[in-house]
Design a protein around this motif. Structure first.
Motif, PDB file in Angstrom:
ATOM      1  N   LYS A   1      -4.193   6.292  -7.049  1.00 24.68           N
ATOM      2  CA  LYS A   1      -4.661   6.756  -5.738  1.00 24.68           C
ATOM      3  C   LYS A   1      -3.540   6.803  -4.697  1.00 24.68           C
ATOM      4  O   LYS A   1      -3.785   7.050  -3.526  1.00 24.68           O
ATOM      5  N   ARG A   2      -2.294   6.518  -5.155  1.00 30.80           N
ATOM      6  CA  ARG A   2      -1.248   6.317  -4.151  1.00 30.80           C
ATOM      7  C   ARG A   2      -0.907   7.557  -3.341  1.00 30.80           C
ATOM      8  O   ARG A   2      -0.266   7.445  -2.320  1.00 30.80           O
ATOM      9  N   TYR A   3      -1.328   8.723  -3.812  1.00 33.46           N
ATOM     10  CA  TYR A   3      -1.077   9.948  -3.028  1.00 33.46           C
ATOM     11  C   TYR A   3      -2.364  10.485  -2.405  1.00 33.46           C
ATOM     12  O   TYR A   3      -2.442  11.628  -2.010  1.00 33.46           O
ATOM     13  N   SER A   4      -3.421   9.687  -2.374  1.00 32.71           N
ATOM     14  CA  SER A   4      -4.717  10.195  -1.909  1.00 32.71           C
ATOM     15  C   SER A   4      -4.818  10.081  -0.389  1.00 32.71           C
ATOM     16  O   SER A   4      -3.963   9.478   0.263  1.00 32.71           O
ATOM     17  N   GLU A   5      -5.922  10.631   0.140  1.00 36.76           N
ATOM     18  CA  GLU A   5      -6.067  10.622   1.605  1.00 36.76           C
ATOM     19  C   GLU A   5      -6.396   9.230   2.140  1.00 36.76           C
ATOM     20  O   GLU A   5      -6.456   9.018   3.336  1.00 36.76           O
ATOM     21  N   GLU A   6      -6.611   8.268   1.198  1.00 34.83           N
ATOM     22  CA  GLU A   6      -6.856   6.899   1.671  1.00 34.83           C
ATOM     23  C   GLU A   6      -5.582   6.263   2.231  1.00 34.83           C
ATOM     24  O   GLU A   6      -5.597   5.129   2.701  1.00 34.83           O
ATOM     25  N   GLY A   7      -4.492   7.001   2.161  1.00 33.78           N
ATOM     26  CA  GLY A   7      -3.243   6.494   2.723  1.00 33.78           C
ATOM     27  C   GLY A   7      -2.351   5.926   1.648  1.00 33.78           C
ATOM     28  O   GLY A   7      -2.831   5.464   0.607  1.00 33.78           O
ATOM     29  N   TYR A   8      -1.050   5.974   1.866  1.00 36.58           N
ATOM     30  CA  TYR A   8      -0.109   5.512   0.849  1.00 36.58           C
ATOM     31  C   TYR A   8      -0.260   4.009   0.620  1.00 36.58           C
ATOM     32  O   TYR A   8      -0.397   3.240   1.570  1.00 36.58           O
ATOM     33  N   ARG A   9      -0.246   3.631  -0.665  1.00 34.29           N
ATOM     34  CA  ARG A   9      -0.310   2.198  -0.964  1.00 34.29           C
ATOM     35  C   ARG A   9       0.932   1.800  -1.740  1.00 34.29           C
ATOM     36  O   ARG A   9       1.322   2.517  -2.655  1.00 34.29           O
ATOM     37  N   HIS A  10       1.465   0.669  -1.401  1.00 36.43           N
ATOM     38  CA  HIS A  10       2.558   0.150  -2.220  1.00 36.43           C
ATOM     39  C   HIS A  10       1.993  -0.305  -3.542  1.00 36.43           C
ATOM     40  O   HIS A  10       0.866  -0.789  -3.616  1.00 36.43           O
TER      41      HIS A  10
END
Ligand SMILES: Cc1ncc(COP(=O)(O)O)c(C=O)c1O
Length: 402
Positions: free
Chosen positions: A234-243
């Motif tokens: 999900k790291r590129y999703s609209e939920e925002g970048y996650r480390h």
């Protein structure tokens, strides 16, 4: 395809995927969606598959091979361990044992089903045994009660190779469910399916692993995507970048949404396609009745169900003046595709040379290797196609009667 010279009809392939406009539309939608790797379609496919199999978890992967490899690694199988399986299988079943650094141990098969002969399991056990990989050959379930009981008593892991067994049932339990109807099991367990192009449903290449153990499911999910922390997809999703962080030395085994798009539509058809193949099996049975030189594998499954993946016959070579290979080539030359599932794996060069397996160790498997043949089978075949394949078999066999 145009008929070849001297060939009165088109070549009848051994297998052909059953892909309709719905699959094409769903794949096109996935391509247009902008999300083509692991994503919402994979999640949906996993969810539907889990419900179909009756398990609490399902993870989409790149192949059945990947599913089995992930299972063994996540179960902690490694150097010094032994894993028991059948010699009548595709190389992947034992290759993944080698990839873990463990040693494959074979047990011979039953002559009528070519499934692992579970009465021989005890004799194959050693202090190093850690897991059993039963292979539900051609779609007929292995006698799992014995496997489950031994695993439970000794704490071995069980990884089912259900590449052929998507629609199979065993004593009231769906293959892939973990046999809740048969007892309460505390050993590590997973079940692995293939969506290769010739399988009962296909995603081109692809696979699924089911389990009822949340910890094992989490571990396999992490390992399937480089060993980076969960939901990293999900790291590129609209939920925002996650480390994300690397928590294991994982693999690249994740299913893509393009594969899942195919799988979602194919899974909707799974039972219908099973019925079609079941009818084609009956047409074969009828068409080769009385051909005494040929024996189909035993298929009855008391309180269960055969997945009807492969229509496999054994030649009675004492009644023939030639070998299976000669007959096989003559059938092919007359425009009918065939398959060989399988020639005993312990005698393939790698296994022979690396582990010292020799002829005579598994006589039933070795004998079957010389006499086995799979006839064309896929839902797009007509009754006439089956009759034609059986007719060619009949003619060729009759011309080689002793
Ligand atoms: C019995 C068996 N196990 C495993 C596999 C491997 O499946 P996949 O190609 O999805 O890795 C196959 C493939 O043909 C198979 O027949």
């Amino acid at each position: 395809m145009k008929p070849e010279k001297n060939q009165d009809r088109y070549f009848l392939p051994f297998s052909r995927p059953f892909i309709g406009e719905e699959e094409i539309t769903e794949v096109a939608d996935a391509l247009r969606s902008g999300w083509i790797t692991t994503g919402p379609r994979t999640k949906r496919f996993q969810d539907y598959f889990r419900r179909y199999a009756g398990s609490s978890h399902a993870l989409g992967v790149t192949s059945c091979t990947a599913a089995m490899h992930l299972s063994l690694i996540a179960m902690g199988i490694g150097a010094g361990d032994e894993v028991i399986t059948s010699p009548i299988t595709f190389p992947a079943t034992a290759n993944i044992v080698v990839h873990c650094g463990a040693t494959p141990v074979f047990v011979d098969v039953e002559p009528e089903t070519l499934n692992m002969d579970v009465s021989l399991l005890e004799s194959a056990l050693s202090p190093s045994t850690r897991a059993i990989i039963p292979v539900h050959f051609a779609g007929r379930p292995v006698d799992m009660q014995t496997v489950l009981d031994i695993a439970q008593q000794r704490g071995f892991a069980v990884v089912e190779d259900a590449a052929h067994a998507l629609e199979s049932w065993y004593r009231g339990s769906k293959i892939g469910s973990g046999y809740p109807e048969l007892g309460k099991w505390s050993f590590k367990w997973s079940c692995c399916f293939s969506f290769y192009a010739t399988k009962n449903i296909t995603t081109g290449e692809g696979g699924m692993v089911t389990t009822n153990d949340e910890g094992l499911a989490d571990e396999m999910e992490v390992l399937s995507l480089h060993g980076i922390s969960r939901d990293a997809w999900k790291r590129y999703s609209e939920e925002g970048y996650r480390h994300w962080e690397t928590i294991r030395a994982g693999f690249k085994y994740n299913m893509t949404d393009i594969q899942a798009a195919l799988g979602l539509v194919q899974l909707r058809k799974v039972e219908r396609l099973w019925k079609v193949r079941t009818e084609l099996f009956s047409v074969y049975d009828e068409a080769i009745e009385g051909l005494d030189e040929v024996v189909p594998l035993k298929r009855e499954v008391p309180e269960g169900r055969h997945a009807h993946h492969l229509y496999v016959i054994l030649f009675r070579d004492e009644m023939l003046d030639t070998t299976r290979d000669v007959i096989m080539n003559e059938i092919q030359a007359r425009g009918v595709g065939i398959g060989i599932h399988f020639r005993a794996l312990h005698l393939h060069p790698f296994y022979r040379d690396r582990f010292g397996f020799r002829p005579g160790l598994f006589p039933v498997a070795e004998d079957a290797s010389r006499r086995i043949l799979s006839l064309p089978l896929y839902p797009g075949m007509s009754k006439e196609d089956v009759e034609r394949a059986a007719g060619v078999l009949r003619d060729v066999v009759r011309s080689h009667r002793r």
